[in-house]
Structures are given as C-alpha cells and as structure tokens.
Design an enzyme around this catalytic site. Sequence first.
Site, PDB file in Angstrom:
ATOM      1  CB  CYS A   2      -0.980  -0.021   1.177  1.00  0.00           C
ATOM      2  SG  CYS A   2      -0.234   0.062   2.816  1.00  0.00           S
TER       3      CYS A   2
ATOM      4  NE  ARG B  27      -4.508   1.453   1.818  1.00  0.00           N
ATOM      5  CZ  ARG B  27      -4.336   2.194   0.735  1.00  0.00           C
ATOM      6  NH1 ARG B  27      -5.204   2.119  -0.262  1.00  0.00           N
ATOM      7  NH2 ARG B  27      -3.312   3.016   0.638  1.00  0.00           N
TER       8      ARG B  27
ATOM      9  CG  ASP C  79      -5.184   5.539   2.807  1.00  0.00           C
ATOM     10  OD1 ASP C  79      -5.279   5.121   3.977  1.00  0.00           O
ATOM     11  OD2 ASP C  79      -4.212   6.187   2.404  1.00  0.00           O
TER      12      ASP C  79
HETATM   13  P1  4NP Z   1      -1.839   2.818   4.128  1.00  0.00           P
HETATM   14  O1  4NP Z   1      -2.460   4.193   4.711  1.00  0.00           O
HETATM   15  O2  4NP Z   1      -1.319   3.147   2.754  1.00  0.00           O
HETATM   16  O3  4NP Z   1      -3.001   1.914   4.099  1.00  0.00           O
HETATM   17  O4  4NP Z   1      -0.765   2.417   5.092  1.00  0.00           O
HETATM   18  C1  4NP Z   1      -1.709   5.374   4.803  1.00  0.00           C
HETATM   19  C2  4NP Z   1      -1.166   5.726   5.998  1.00  0.00           C
HETATM   20  C3  4NP Z   1      -0.444   6.894   6.116  1.00  0.00           C
HETATM   21  C4  4NP Z   1      -0.287   7.717   5.014  1.00  0.00           C
HETATM   22  C5  4NP Z   1      -0.832   7.346   3.819  1.00  0.00           C
HETATM   23  C6  4NP Z   1      -1.544   6.176   3.706  1.00  0.00           C
HETATM   24  N1  4NP Z   1       0.406   8.912   5.138  1.00  0.00           N
HETATM   25  O5  4NP Z   1       0.449   9.699   4.179  1.00  0.00           O
HETATM   26  O6  4NP Z   1       0.990   9.197   6.209  1.00  0.00           O
END
Ligand code: 4NP
Length: 149
Positions: free
Chosen positions: A3, A9, A117
């Site tokens: 991800c 995720r 997300d």
């Molecule tokens: P993930 O969610 O891609 O599902 O881990 C996110 C968590 C943090 C960030 C972006 C996506 N961020 O920009 O900090």
Amino acid sequence: MVCLGNICRSPLAEGILASKLPKNKFKVDSAGTGSWHIGRSPDDRSIAVAKKYNLDISTQKGRQFSISDFNSFDYIFVMDNANYDDVLQLAENKQQKEKVHLVLNALFPDENVDVPDPYFGLPNGFEIIYNMLDDACDVIAKQLIAKHH
Ligand code: 4NP
C-alpha cells in the site's frame, strides 16, 4: 502486499494472508510505496481490528517497497490503482510487471477496485477493509495452495 504507507492496509493484508497459508511453504510480507513510516509499527486501528479477529500484527515494522522485491516474491498484490502505477513504474521488464495484481481483482476480476485508504476515514473503515481483505485472501490462498502444493 503493498500500500502507500505500510501502516494501515498492507499490514492487515500480510497478517490475513499469512494466517491462511502453511508457514513452511510461503513467505508473506508487506511494504509501502512511500517512505514516511519505515520502521514504524502498524497503525493502532489496524492492530485493533486484527486483534478483534485473533490476528496479531503488532510486531510488523514498516518498510518501503524496493526493486529487489520483484526478485524476492512471485506475486505482488497492491491495494489500489495508485499503488499499482507506482509499483509498475519500478518494474524493469514484462516478467516483473506480470507479478503485480490488484488485490481485490481476486474477488472482482478485471474490475480494478481499490481497497480504500482508511487513514483519514471513519473508524469503521478499518473493519470494512479487514473484511474485504479477508474475502480476497481466501481466494488468493486457495489459488496459491492449488498452484504450489
Ligand atoms: P496505508 O495508509 O497506505 O493503508 O498504510 C496510509 C497511511 C499513512 C499515510 C498514507 C496512507 N500517510 O500519508 O501518512
């Protein structure tokens, strides 16, 4: 399992898929396309929803997807279309490109549906994506076991 942040995720996807495969035959890991969360534990909300379903993902540590992952893994499952584009840009040949799949295409072939997300969303977003990933990983685990028994 890939991800953006490797804290919401893909840690869930890693834990869920690993729980459905024999440990001695498959290596399951996760990574983020981004670098912000390298070395960090998964988001508390991902840890909590996993725990609710008796899965412990708390010891995972964030890492960034790297070109060497194309050689280390036979399959690369990405959570959304942005992850797909980012990973595909790093691929050096057709064989590497063919390793990359949107994870929900296991449930909805060719529909290219995103795992949303949940980072800035409502708390129940984590429950929703847990269930999506659990259903997709059921299909993926069955396919992997059938192919690599
Ligand atoms: P993930 O969610 O891609 O599902 O881990 C996110 C968590 C943090 C960030 C972006 C996506 N961020 O920009 O900090």
